[in-house]
Scaffold this active site. Sequence first.
Site, PDB file in Angstrom:
ATOM      1  N   PHE A   1       0.832  -1.204   0.000  1.00 61.54           N
ATOM      2  CA  PHE A   1       0.000   0.000   0.000  1.00 61.54           C
ATOM      3  C   PHE A   1       0.866   1.254   0.000  1.00 61.54           C
ATOM      4  CE2 PHE A   1      -2.949  -3.082   1.701  1.00 61.54           C
ATOM      5  CZ  PHE A   1      -4.215  -2.636   1.352  1.00 61.54           C
ATOM      6  N   ASP A   2       0.435   2.248  -0.757  1.00 58.93           N
ATOM      7  CA  ASP A   2       0.920   3.609  -0.558  1.00 58.93           C
ATOM      8  C   ASP A   2       0.294   4.118   0.743  1.00 58.93           C
ATOM      9  OD1 ASP A   2       1.948   6.276  -1.230  1.00 58.93           O
ATOM     10  OD2 ASP A   2      -0.147   6.747  -1.675  1.00 58.93           O
TER      11      ASP A   2
END
Length: 236
Positions: free
Chosen positions: A9-10
Amino acid sequence: MKPFTHLFFDLDGTLWDFERNSTETLYELYHELDLQTTGVPEFTIFFSDYHLINENLWTAYKRHEITKELLSIGRFVQTLALYGINDENLAMRMSRLYIERSPSKTNLLPCVNEVLEALKPHYRMHIITNGFSEIQSRKLRICGLDRYFDTLITSDEAGVNKPNPAIFDYALKKAGADAAESLMIGDEPEADIEGARLAGIAQLYINLNDKPTIQPPTFEVKSLCETLKILSTSLS
């Protein structure tokens, strides 16, 4: 067999509400430091000017044209200079207070805890971010999101920024993952989606602002809330 076992995930703009948290912090500093009496215009103008300068300096930082120290202080130096204020001490104070306070904000994007709670039993999850290590780790801890993630990979640590494929290769090695079993989830078409594609990693693009991607992503949704539909075959 699950199509993916590792989710990357960012953080900013994907999970942590960067725009809201940053705006709140700057608003507090604007009034606490009484900036209007120093010649700074009303907050909306100040914020708009700062936002543009900050984006430009972040672009330069991602290209390794400036250091993170110059980014941190320079965005305030340049914003104040627009109004004829050449006060480096004030800029340094604003930078210090912003870095201290912003990571303590806890506003998240919609559905973050719900989605991560549903995914956690089924995947190994990781963060890959262009943010500074000490700041990003504080954000995760204070928001209580650290419990969901096995590893945090930052551009500081990797020595390169997204979308450079090298940071994704570094992340795969640190996480003990293969590209074929991994999925990158993010909101930035170039940094997150194109970077992952170049590294041979599938992508789930959270297209919050109708920004086009360079190449079609593997998956595309309008919000994080919709990711469970994409990954629902694994949640059984």
